[in-house]
Design a protein around this motif. Structure first.
Motif, PDB file in Angstrom:
ATOM      1  N   GLN A  36      36.443  42.479  50.390  1.00 43.82           N
ATOM      2  CA  GLN A  36      35.361  42.355  49.602  1.00 43.82           C
ATOM      3  C   GLN A  36      35.683  43.018  48.261  1.00 43.82           C
ATOM      4  O   GLN A  36      34.851  42.833  47.131  1.00 43.82           O
ATOM      5  CB  GLN A  36      34.061  43.478  50.109  1.00 43.82           C
ATOM      6  N   ASN A  37      37.115  43.340  47.854  1.00 47.33           N
ATOM      7  CA  ASN A  37      37.586  43.912  46.605  1.00 47.33           C
ATOM      8  C   ASN A  37      38.595  42.735  46.111  1.00 47.33           C
ATOM      9  O   ASN A  37      39.057  42.966  45.243  1.00 47.33           O
ATOM     10  CB  ASN A  37      37.980  45.095  46.868  1.00 47.33           C
ATOM     11  N   GLY A  38      38.552  41.608  46.671  1.00 50.03           N
ATOM     12  CA  GLY A  38      39.504  40.632  46.246  1.00 50.03           C
ATOM     13  C   GLY A  38      41.157  40.629  46.601  1.00 50.03           C
ATOM     14  O   GLY A  38      41.642  39.860  46.096  1.00 50.03           O
ATOM     15  N   GLU A  70      47.000  43.636  27.215  1.00 51.91           N
ATOM     16  CA  GLU A  70      45.544  43.921  27.305  1.00 51.91           C
ATOM     17  C   GLU A  70      44.774  42.745  27.482  1.00 51.91           C
ATOM     18  O   GLU A  70      44.798  41.981  26.528  1.00 51.91           O
ATOM     19  CB  GLU A  70      45.128  44.764  26.404  1.00 51.91           C
ATOM     20  N   VAL A  71      44.169  42.692  28.856  1.00 47.89           N
ATOM     21  CA  VAL A  71      43.435  41.328  29.059  1.00 47.89           C
ATOM     22  C   VAL A  71      41.849  41.530  28.574  1.00 47.89           C
ATOM     23  O   VAL A  71      41.494  42.953  29.356  1.00 47.89           O
ATOM     24  CB  VAL A  71      43.748  40.954  30.480  1.00 47.89           C
ATOM     25  N   GLY A  72      41.217  40.853  28.149  1.00 42.25           N
ATOM     26  CA  GLY A  72      39.711  40.771  27.873  1.00 42.25           C
ATOM     27  C   GLY A  72      39.598  41.561  26.587  1.00 42.25           C
ATOM     28  O   GLY A  72      40.184  41.650  25.888  1.00 42.25           O
ATOM     29  N   ASP A  74      33.226  40.924  31.077  1.00 43.12           N
ATOM     30  CA  ASP A  74      33.673  42.045  31.571  1.00 43.12           C
ATOM     31  C   ASP A  74      34.601  42.371  32.830  1.00 43.12           C
ATOM     32  O   ASP A  74      34.178  41.591  33.631  1.00 43.12           O
ATOM     33  CB  ASP A  74      32.587  43.295  31.840  1.00 43.12           C
ATOM     34  N   ILE A  75      35.662  42.821  32.525  1.00 37.58           N
ATOM     35  CA  ILE A  75      36.604  42.788  33.700  1.00 37.58           C
ATOM     36  C   ILE A  75      35.849  43.844  34.848  1.00 37.58           C
ATOM     37  O   ILE A  75      35.366  44.746  34.534  1.00 37.58           O
ATOM     38  CB  ILE A  75      38.191  43.056  33.442  1.00 37.58           C
ATOM     39  N   ASP A  76      36.079  43.349  36.246  1.00 40.53           N
ATOM     40  CA  ASP A  76      35.696  44.261  37.250  1.00 40.53           C
ATOM     41  C   ASP A  76      36.915  45.089  37.814  1.00 40.53           C
ATOM     42  O   ASP A  76      37.862  44.753  38.158  1.00 40.53           O
ATOM     43  CB  ASP A  76      35.415  43.680  38.419  1.00 40.53           C
ATOM     44  N   GLY A 112      40.881  42.961  42.908  1.00 40.88           N
ATOM     45  CA  GLY A 112      42.350  42.623  43.120  1.00 40.88           C
ATOM     46  C   GLY A 112      43.006  43.279  43.807  1.00 40.88           C
ATOM     47  O   GLY A 112      42.719  44.320  44.261  1.00 40.88           O
ATOM     48  N   GLU A 113      44.412  43.126  43.408  1.00 36.78           N
ATOM     49  CA  GLU A 113      45.490  43.945  44.325  1.00 36.78           C
ATOM     50  C   GLU A 113      45.420  45.374  43.554  1.00 36.78           C
ATOM     51  O   GLU A 113      45.797  45.570  42.484  1.00 36.78           O
ATOM     52  CB  GLU A 113      47.002  43.190  43.883  1.00 36.78           C
ATOM     53  N   PRO A 114      45.186  46.384  44.483  1.00 40.01           N
ATOM     54  CA  PRO A 114      45.647  47.826  44.001  1.00 40.01           C
ATOM     55  C   PRO A 114      46.766  48.021  43.634  1.00 40.01           C
ATOM     56  O   PRO A 114      47.908  47.384  44.172  1.00 40.01           O
ATOM     57  CB  PRO A 114      44.971  48.586  45.201  1.00 40.01           C
ATOM     58  N   GLY A 115      47.016  49.037  42.639  1.00 44.98           N
ATOM     59  CA  GLY A 115      48.192  49.619  42.145  1.00 44.98           C
ATOM     60  C   GLY A 115      48.920  48.642  41.107  1.00 44.98           C
ATOM     61  O   GLY A 115      49.902  49.037  40.655  1.00 44.98           O
ATOM     62  N   LEU A 116      48.023  47.580  40.641  1.00 43.44           N
ATOM     63  CA  LEU A 116      48.527  46.658  39.641  1.00 43.44           C
ATOM     64  C   LEU A 116      47.697  46.937  38.279  1.00 43.44           C
ATOM     65  O   LEU A 116      46.421  47.168  38.428  1.00 43.44           O
ATOM     66  CB  LEU A 116      48.723  45.209  40.030  1.00 43.44           C
TER      67      LEU A 116
END
Length: 469
Positions: A247-249, A273-275, A282-284, A288-292
């Motif tokens: 559920q968190n991608g 820096e993205v976005g 707005d970035i969520d 995605g992958e945690p720790g990145l």
């Protein structure tokens, strides 16, 4: 003339409207490669529009039919000063996505350039007519500044099928490998990291498309009579997808993730820096992958996304349990992954979690392969120095684009170090109505490419020698 004079010359041409005129003429060609009826228009763009422009610069032009029947043609234009000099291969595509004429905002048309403040609207302005025309105009002014002698050779490959999957490009380049032989690849496509920040990227993530389907029975059955007794394919498929990505991608299948995030890639992305740009969503932060970091997730890691999901009749829902469900998915993957194992990995994971009734297959869409030039490559250091010298800004270095390009053809088939200098920005609406370039970015991009093409004449022989060692 000097480097600064060459840059001043192309800047003056921009101020006088030269590039706007060039761009407007190109946009009038309705080069929609996804429309079979536009094949003649694809040829017209190369023959009537591009050929005279490059012949004026001393190029010899050859236009070829696509190896795939019915697809857009390709052009090779060559400007050889001396076979012993370094050679740069450049690239662009003159085809565009469908115009979607009726969907453009009132007062705009996909087939003419409309200027509103800093925005230049028109189909192909950003993707990719505007980008390869920037490079050609900059090259023209450097040729003039060097009194006709660049100090290196130039080859230009233009295709007219990129928006239709670059069908035939790989086969063509394999066949024409000798004609396209070069020492370095320099081209422009895709967006900058942000409008105000010059960007260099070195490859692209790949794209692998696959379908998941559940086929339990023919027809639908009344939910009041059969609900709670018949398995619902939509529910089965939704749970199967959740088994692959949570559920968190976060991808749940280890074999669908990269083997590593290399240290040079991590260092290159440290200040990215993205976005946060105009028009960016707005970035969520927890997706995605945690720790990145966000930049590592989009440029250095793999993602699995659902692009379309259908069960029953969404346009006119009925109180019935459907018999079928289907989802179209894809994986964006880095060069650290082996896409040939993806289907097997998905199949094994689904089976291990009890989803034997879920079918998985690769779609007919061609795989876009992942590529990435080493950020420590000497050509990269040279290009970054040139961009910084021209703009007095620190360029963004992306080890690879988050999206996909046919860069593997140039990196793997032709064996070239690949440098991409994009001239668009993330909110340009490419592939959508109201596509546009920013005039301010065009001006700076003309200056960047004039500086880069000038510097290649100075540093090219040494860089070629360093590569051969």
């Amino acid at each position: 003339m000097s480097r600064s004079q060459a840059i001043d010359s192309v800047s003056q041409a921009f101020e006088q409207g030269a590039f706007l005129s060039i761009l407007n003429e190109s946009v009038t060609y309705r080069t929609e490669s996804q429309e079979p009826g536009q094949l003649l228009e694809l040829y017209r763009y190369l023959r009537e529009y591009v050929t005279p422009r490059v012949e004026k610069l001393g190029f010899m032009v050859a236009i070829y039919d696509n190896p795939v029947d019915g697809r857009g043609p390709l052009m090779i234009a060559t400007r050889i000063e001396d076979p012993d000099l370094p050679t740069v291969l450049s690239y662009g595509h003159g085809d565009v996505i469908r115009g979607y004429d009726a969907q453009w905002r009132e007062g705009l048309s996909p087939w003419r350039v409309t200027v509103e403040d800093d925005r230049w609207y028109g189909r192909g302005t950003a993707d990719n007519k505007g980008q390869h025309l920037i490079n050609l105009l900059a090259l023209e002014h450097v040729i003039q500044a060097r009194k006709g002698k660049l100090g290196y050779n130039v080859k230009l490959l233009l295709e007219m099928c990129e928006e239709d999957g670059s069908a035939g490009l790989r086969e063509f380049c394999q066949e024409k490998r000798q004609a396209l032989a070069a020492d370095v690849f320099i081209a422009s496509d895709g967006p900058r990291l942000a409008a105000a920040r010059p960007t260099l990227f070195l490859g692209s993530r790949g794209a692998f498309n696959f379908e998941l389907s559940v086929n339990l029975r023919d027809g639908a059955h009344h939910s009041g009579n059969w609900g709670g007794l018949l398995r619902n394919p939509g529910i089965v498929l939704a749970n199967a997808i959740a088994c692959l990505v949570d559920q968190n991608g976060q991808i749940q299948v280890p074999g669908l993730k990269p083997r590593t995030l290399p240290d040079p890639v991590r260092r290159a992305l440290a200040d990215i820096e993205v976005g946060n740009g105009p028009g960016d969503p707005d970035i969520d932060p927890e997706w995605g992958e945690p720790g990145l970091t966000p930049s590592e997730r989009v440029f250095g890691w793999n993602t699995l996304d659902v692009l379309a999901f259908k069960t029953g009749n969404p346009e006119a829902p009925a109180h019935a349990i459907p018999g079928h469900a289907k989802a179209h998915c894809h994986i964006r993957f880095t060069v650290d992954s082996d896409y040939t194992t993806f289907i097997e990995m998905i199949r094994n994971h689904l089976d291990a979690h009890g989803f034997q009734d879920v079918d998985v297959c690769q779609t007919r869409m061609e795989v876009m392969h992942a590529t990435r030039l080493d950020p420590d490559n000497p050509w990269v250091r040279w290009a970054l120095k040139s961009l910084a010298r021209t703009t007095n800004k620190k360029p963004a270095l992306l080890p690879n684009l988050g999206g996909s390009l046919p860069n593997d053809v140039f990196a793997d088939v032709l064996g070239l170090p690949t440098l991409w200098v994009p001239h668009s920005y993330p909110a340009c609406s490419q592939h959508a109505p109201n596509e546009h370039l920013l005039g301010s970015v065009v001006r700076e991009s003309l200056q960047i490419m004039a500086g880069l093409f000038w510097d290649l004449g100075e540093a090219g022989p040494a860089l070629v020698g360093e590569r051969s060692q």
